[in-house]
Enzyme design. Structure first.
Site, PDB file in Angstrom:
ATOM      1  N   ASN A  12      -3.919  -2.798  -7.221  1.00 18.61           N
ATOM      2  CA  ASN A  12      -4.235  -2.184  -5.924  1.00 18.61           C
ATOM      3  C   ASN A  12      -4.347  -0.676  -6.166  1.00 18.61           C
ATOM      4  OD1 ASN A  12      -4.408  -1.228  -3.341  1.00 18.61           O
ATOM      5  ND2 ASN A  12      -2.655  -2.371  -2.557  1.00 18.61           N
ATOM      6  N   ARG A  95      -7.684  -5.512  -5.128  1.00 21.88           N
ATOM      7  CA  ARG A  95      -7.822  -5.381  -3.684  1.00 21.88           C
ATOM      8  C   ARG A  95      -8.954  -4.386  -3.393  1.00 21.88           C
ATOM      9  NH1 ARG A  95      -4.615  -1.736   0.338  1.00 21.88           N
ATOM     10  NH2 ARG A  95      -5.482  -2.556   2.265  1.00 21.88           N
ATOM     11  N   HIS A 184      -6.542  -5.873   7.099  1.00 24.71           N
ATOM     12  CA  HIS A 184      -5.361  -6.707   6.832  1.00 24.71           C
ATOM     13  C   HIS A 184      -5.713  -8.195   6.733  1.00 24.71           C
ATOM     14  CE1 HIS A 184      -3.422  -3.172   9.006  1.00 24.71           C
ATOM     15  NE2 HIS A 184      -2.922  -3.110   7.805  1.00 24.71           N
ATOM     16  N   GLY A 214       3.076  -3.352  10.443  1.00 23.30           N
ATOM     17  CA  GLY A 214       3.613  -2.453   9.411  1.00 23.30           C
ATOM     18  C   GLY A 214       3.279  -1.031   9.819  1.00 23.30           C
ATOM     19  N   ARG A 245      -1.547   6.363  13.731  1.00 22.42           N
ATOM     20  CA  ARG A 245      -2.889   6.115  14.296  1.00 22.42           C
ATOM     21  C   ARG A 245      -2.760   5.706  15.760  1.00 22.42           C
ATOM     22  NH1 ARG A 245      -4.887   2.095   9.647  1.00 22.42           N
ATOM     23  NH2 ARG A 245      -2.930   2.472   8.573  1.00 22.42           N
ATOM     24  N   GLU A 389       0.361  -9.983   0.027  1.00 21.75           N
ATOM     25  CA  GLU A 389      -1.071  -9.821  -0.233  1.00 21.75           C
ATOM     26  C   GLU A 389      -1.387 -10.001  -1.720  1.00 21.75           C
ATOM     27  OE1 GLU A 389      -0.478  -6.265   2.038  1.00 21.75           O
ATOM     28  OE2 GLU A 389      -2.425  -6.506   2.981  1.00 21.75           O
TER      29      GLU A 389
END
Ligand code: ADP
Length: 422
Positions: A12, A95, A184, A214, A245, A389
């Protein structure tokens, strides 16, 4: 001669970090994992874990190439090395954040795939270039080893048109690719399958809402195994408020800020992505644990931040139950979803109208391995499922490299204590 192990490497590669995991071939065990953080910044450090042994070291890491040197050193040449050399690595899974509307599934990396991935970078300018850099670095370092790329957006390609097209001039959709993409997806796919395993029911029989809570937040409506609506859209700041955000707000506010308050677009963008959400409301922290603690200590703005978070999640669960014509399971995952019994409890309170009722005693026992927290009189199963993941990426990598479908072993099989309850 020592027997050479064969392993699947998961990468990742982000803008300032490189995370890796090395899986044994039957994907039941992570042989080693690590992180190289603050690449190209001051205070770079590396963490590496093999079995129960851990090592942490502060050292300068100038760029991604240097980070890959560190990773290879950790895996192959350190005191905690787990393989002898690069020949042990038989496949690499990566990823990638954005696969546009081109990639509906994970795929083996070819030159054409890399070109498409470059083209998708216009939708994720901060993320895709780093993901691509990681793939290119692996192709150079491990020649002949197949690379697989797994997209955060791919799971949501099944979202139907009425849920993914914005009511803007149609050409923006048809010619410019402006639409809801969602994120996600790798987590939601893994968690929905794991939830079906826990319930011991086919995924195709279940309508679920996945609450991935998360730092980033996605609510996902998963009908019979397919994502049919998802809360994040074109960019990554809409939907439910997140750590920094904003979540959804009226876009007229952007015009107001630019025209009446003289803010530049860059300033508004930073405001939406970096200064809003839990941090913006609380003025205290983007970390839910800290915000909850401060709210409990009487801080009104922290309390409001939690209230807004919970309210937006509840509202979206109701909307998704309507969109799916029903709800069989509500699933909590990621940092907040897995760890905060308070948030789970508050989200579920009042959802009795949908058949959601949780047993507070079980809700507080999740850490002891009780994933099913539904009350006896609930018609909707409420579950807490740890996301993974990397494991989903490893499973896809195995599937695409070997051509063999390997479904994740049921969580109940991995965690014996889960089996007690289900
Ligand atoms: P990321 O999106 O970065 O992977 P995580 O899934 O690790 O994020 O989730 C991080 C969030 O989980 C933070 O807001 C953190 O405060 C929250 N969290 C972790 N444990 C708890 C807890 N016990 N109570 C409330 N929030 C928690």
């Amino acid at each position: 001669m020592k027997e050479q192990k064969t392993m699947i490497l998961i990468i990742n590669c982000g803008s300032s970090s490189l995370k890796y995991q090395l899986y044994n071939p039957d994907l039941t065990e992570v042989a080693a994992k690590g992180l190289i953080a603050r690449i190209g910044e001051s205070g770079s450090y590396t963490e590496h874990q093999a079995g129960q042994m851990r090592a942490r070291e502060c050292r300068p890491v100038a760029d991604h190439k240097a980070a890959f040197d560190v990773m290879v050193g950790n895996l192959m040449h350190s005191d905690l090395a787990v393989v002898d050399d690069a020949r042990a690595i038989t496949a690499i899974g990566h990823r990638a954040v954005h696969g546009g509307d081109v990639f509906m599934d994970s795929t083996l990396v070819t030159d054409t795939v890399l070109e498409e991935l470059h083209a998708c970078a216009r939708f994720a300018p901060l993320h895709n270039p780093c993901n691509i850099a990681g793939i290119e670095e692996c192709r150079r370092r491990f020649p002949g080893v197949p690379n697989v790329v797994v997209f955060d957006t791919a799971f949501h390609q099944s979202v139907p048109r009425e849920a993914h097209v914005y009511a803007l001039p149609y050409e923006l959709y048809s010619e410019c690719g402006i639409r809801r993409y969602g994120f996600h997806g790798t987590s939601c796919r893994y968690v929905s399958k794991a939830a079906a395993d826990i319930l011991n029911r086919p995924l195709e029989d279940l309508d679920m809402v996945i609450c991935h809570l998360g730092n980033g937040v996605t609510l996902d409506a998963v009908k019979q195994g397919r994502s049919v609506d998802t809360s994040i859209g074109f960019g990554t700041f809409c939907g439910i408020p997140m750590g920094t955000r904003s979540g959804d707000f009226d876009p007229a506010i952007i015009f107001h800020l630019v025209k009446e308050r003289g803010m530049s677009l860059e300033e508004v963008e930073a405001l939406c992505y970096e200064k809003s959400g839990l941090l913006g409301i609380s003025g205290f922290s983007n970390d839910m644990r800290e915000v909850v603690e401060q709210a409990e200590a009487g801080d009104d703005r922290c309390a409001l931040a939690v209230d807004i978070f919970v309210y937006q999640i509840k509202k979206t669960i109701g909307a998704y139950a309507a969109a799916m014509d029903g709800l069989d399971a509500l699933v909590f995952t990621a940092g907040i979803g897995e760890n905060s019994k308070e948030i789970r409890s508050r989200v579920c309170a009042g959802l009795g109208v949908l058949g959601v009722r949780i047993d507070e005693r079980l809700n507080s026992m999740v850490r002891n391995g009780y994933p099913n927290i539904s009350a006896a009189n609930a018609s909707v199963a409420t579950l807490v499922v740890p996301t993974d993941e990397e494991r989903m990426i490893a499973l896809d990598t195995f599937r695409l490299v070997s051509g063999e479908t390997r479904v994740p072993p049921p969580i109940a099989a991995l965690e014996p204590t889960y089996a007690e309850r289900v």
